[in-house]
Design a protein around this motif. Structure first.
Motif, PDB file in Angstrom:
ATOM      1  N   GLU B  38      36.722  52.365  34.009  1.00  0.00           N
ATOM      2  CA  GLU B  38      37.945  52.560  33.205  1.00  0.00           C
ATOM      3  C   GLU B  38      39.054  51.620  33.670  1.00  0.00           C
ATOM      4  OE1 GLU B  38      37.090  57.318  32.467  1.00  0.00           O
ATOM      5  OE2 GLU B  38      38.845  56.684  33.624  1.00  0.00           O
ATOM      6  N   LEU B  39      39.146  51.462  34.997  1.00  0.00           N
ATOM      7  CA  LEU B  39      40.211  50.596  35.533  1.00  0.00           C
ATOM      8  C   LEU B  39      39.956  49.130  35.219  1.00  0.00           C
ATOM      9  CD1 LEU B  39      40.613  52.351  38.995  1.00  0.00           C
ATOM     10  CD2 LEU B  39      42.357  52.241  37.212  1.00  0.00           C
ATOM     11  N   MET B  40      38.686  48.740  35.183  1.00  0.00           N
ATOM     12  CA  MET B  40      38.354  47.336  34.937  1.00  0.00           C
ATOM     13  C   MET B  40      38.436  46.959  33.456  1.00  0.00           C
ATOM     14  SD  MET B  40      35.154  46.392  37.481  1.00  0.00           S
ATOM     15  CE  MET B  40      34.020  47.611  36.843  1.00  0.00           C
ATOM     16  N   ALA B  41      38.496  47.947  32.591  1.00  0.00           N
ATOM     17  CA  ALA B  41      38.441  47.664  31.148  1.00  0.00           C
ATOM     18  C   ALA B  41      39.527  46.674  30.734  1.00  0.00           C
ATOM     19  CB  ALA B  41      38.581  48.962  30.371  1.00  0.00           C
ATOM     20  N   ARG B  42      39.174  45.741  29.885  1.00  0.00           N
ATOM     21  CA  ARG B  42      40.099  44.678  29.473  1.00  0.00           C
ATOM     22  C   ARG B  42      40.724  44.999  28.133  1.00  0.00           C
ATOM     23  NH1 ARG B  42      37.788  40.935  33.025  1.00  0.00           N
ATOM     24  NH2 ARG B  42      37.680  42.298  34.812  1.00  0.00           N
ATOM     25  N   SER B  43      41.949  44.507  27.942  1.00  0.00           N
ATOM     26  CA  SER B  43      42.606  44.623  26.638  1.00  0.00           C
ATOM     27  C   SER B  43      43.585  43.459  26.509  1.00  0.00           C
ATOM     28  CB  SER B  43      43.341  45.965  26.515  1.00  0.00           C
ATOM     29  OG  SER B  43      44.305  46.080  27.530  1.00  0.00           O
ATOM     30  N   ASP B  44      43.882  43.107  25.267  1.00  0.00           N
ATOM     31  CA  ASP B  44      44.819  42.005  25.021  1.00  0.00           C
ATOM     32  C   ASP B  44      46.269  42.495  24.926  1.00  0.00           C
ATOM     33  OD1 ASP B  44      42.957  39.925  24.963  1.00  0.00           O
ATOM     34  OD2 ASP B  44      42.476  40.276  22.859  1.00  0.00           O
ATOM     35  N   GLY B  45      46.448  43.742  24.542  1.00  0.00           N
ATOM     36  CA  GLY B  45      47.781  44.242  24.194  1.00  0.00           C
ATOM     37  C   GLY B  45      48.856  44.015  25.243  1.00  0.00           C
TER      38      GLY B  45
END
Lengths: 103, 363
Positions: B38-45
């Motif tokens: 969950e902590l490693m998950a990437r997002s652009d926002g």
């Protein structure tokens, strides 16, 4: 080459991987978002860090140490600092078990 | 202990390899796999939002500065612009270099290239130097990004608050890279396949600086240099201030980031400029966690870490006396206490490291 029973399909979440050790070698086994399974050498070709703590994003595995990326289906190095491709191994699924053809 | 030799070709580098220090496994706190995913998950926002704010603010501030030029009323706008140019670019270079800031690869690459130019780093060379910094953090002779070498030279540290030494070192290397590729020292950590890229990047950077200087000469004004180049000096102070805190006064030649890195609680403006790299122990332990998730990672592992400094001022109050003490005793370092909930420092990790982990050096 022998096919070795590595794990159950349910042992690996979708879009994730596990470490598997066999015969003095270490491997990474992947469960893709589409439900397919793949196997590669376990250690990153950059600095021998195990990929099992890395992040699977789609068909990429990102090394936990330097963020280098490979396509785990082909072993192709996709992002620096990795330059050397990762070795891959054939995988098949039988009766809910993941079998890896170990060279 | 003999004086430290920071050369990649020197005896310390050789000893680090021969002793097994460079191949040692680093300590890391335990985090359940599900939580870490969950902590490693990437997002652009978050990074798109921050990048729009950053570049929008820079355009606005530079625009007002140019409009008011040469009045002294333009000075506050240049000072603010300079910090965004000469300091925020450091953290953007860093995070996008890791490829964690955005989920979309080309966004990381674009911001990385822009930031590398502004912070005066060859984007091809420094990607590799930073990989080494993570592999062998503060291992003498091996880590090319040691900010405070021992014994510390205080005048040099002071000058770099204005980017003076960085800029003086940058241009000769830039010209050399543009003419003949990486230097001998750079070739120790940049793979041969990338040497051509080092040269191409240097040529591009050099061309932009030459054009800016040419425009300044043609206009008979330093205004173009106020926009490109000089802010790396007059706005450097913030990234030097935060950068010194990352590892200053702490141990070297160890393989536990709790001993050689520092986490500091900071105000929201500094955290925006620094992109949360104040959580520096956490970043080094888990470099695949994006900047926006570092506060959450801190909450997960803080019971296994030394207590963070509660402000920039408090961190300097801890670090600065240690740096001054290292001027006369370069083996001195701060060994911080761990909370009772933490796994202890493994002395056996470090006992073979010359001069390290001795109580006398720690206290």
């Amino acid at each position: 080459m022998p096919w070795i029973d590595a794990c159950a399909t349910e042992d690996i979440d979708a879009e994730d991987l596990i470490r598997w050790d066999h015969g003095g070698q270490t491997f990474a086994i992947y469960h893709s978002p589409e439900g397919e399974f793949f196997a590669t050498a376990g250690l990153c070709t950059h600095e021998q860090v195990h990929l099992c703590d890395g992040l699977v994003m789609g068909h990429l595995i990102e090394c936990p140490k330097h963020n280098g990326q490979f396509d785990y289906r082909t072993g192709e190095a996709k992002r620096a600092p990795v330059c050397v491709n990762l070795r891959t191994f054939p995988v098949r699924v039988e009766g809910g078990r993941v079998l890896v053809e170990v060279a | 202990m003999a004086k430290r030799n920071y050369s990649p070709f020197g005896p310390d580098a050789k000893r680090a390899v021969e002793s097994g220090l460079t191949a040692a496994e680093w300590y890391h706190s335990e985090v359940p796999r599900k939580v870490m995913k969950e902590l490693m998950a990437r997002s652009d926002g978050p990074a798109i939002r921050d990048t729009v704010i950053l570049y929008g603010s820079m355009i606005l501030l530079a625009g007002i500065g140019i409009a008011l030029w040469p009045s002294w009323w333009s000075a506050p706008f240049w000072l603010a612009y300079g910090v965004l140019y000469g300091s925020a670019s450091d953290s953007r270079w860093h995070e996008c270099g890791h490829g964690t800031a955005f989920r979309t690869p080309w966004m990381n690459t674009l911001v990385y290239e822009i930031a590398s130019f502004m912070i005066m780093r060859n984007s091809a060379t420094w990607r590799w130097s930073h990989a080494r910094h993570h592999s062998e953090t503060y291992i003498v002779g091996r880590d090319p990004e040691i900010a405070v070498m021992r014994p510390p030279e205080l005048a040099k540290l002071f000058l770099n608050f204005f980017g003076i030494l960085d800029v003086i070192r940058f241009f000769p290397t830039l010209i050399r890279n543009a003419l003949s590729g990486p230097t001998a020292a750079e070739k120790t950590f940049v793979p041969q396949s990338e040497w051509g890229k080092v040269q191409r990047v240097a040529i591009i950077h050099l061309s932009i600086y030459a054009a800016t200087l040419g425009l300044a000469l043609w206009l008979g004004s330093i205004l173009p240099l106020m926009v490109i180049g000089l802010p790396r000096m007059y706005g450097a102070w913030h990234h030097v201030m935060t950068g010194l805190l990352q590892h200053g006064g702490l141990a070297d030649n160890v393989v536990d980031h709790r001993l050689n890195s520092r986490t500091v609680y900071m105000n929201p403006i500094s955290r925006f400029i620094y992109w949360n790299m104040n959580y520096h122990v956490e970043h080094h332990m888990f470099p695949m966690v994006p900047y926006h998730a570092l506060p959450r990672l801190h909450e997960v592992i803080k019971d296994d870490l030394p207590p963070p400094n509660r402000s920039i001022a408090e961190a300097f109050a801890e670090m600065w006396p240690a740096i001054r003490r290292q001027v006369v005793n370069e083996d001195y370092f701060i060994k911080r206490d761990l909370p009772p909930t933490a796994r202890p420092y493994r002395e056996d990790f470090h006992q073979y490291v010359p001069g390290m982990m001795r109580p006398a050096a720690a206290e």
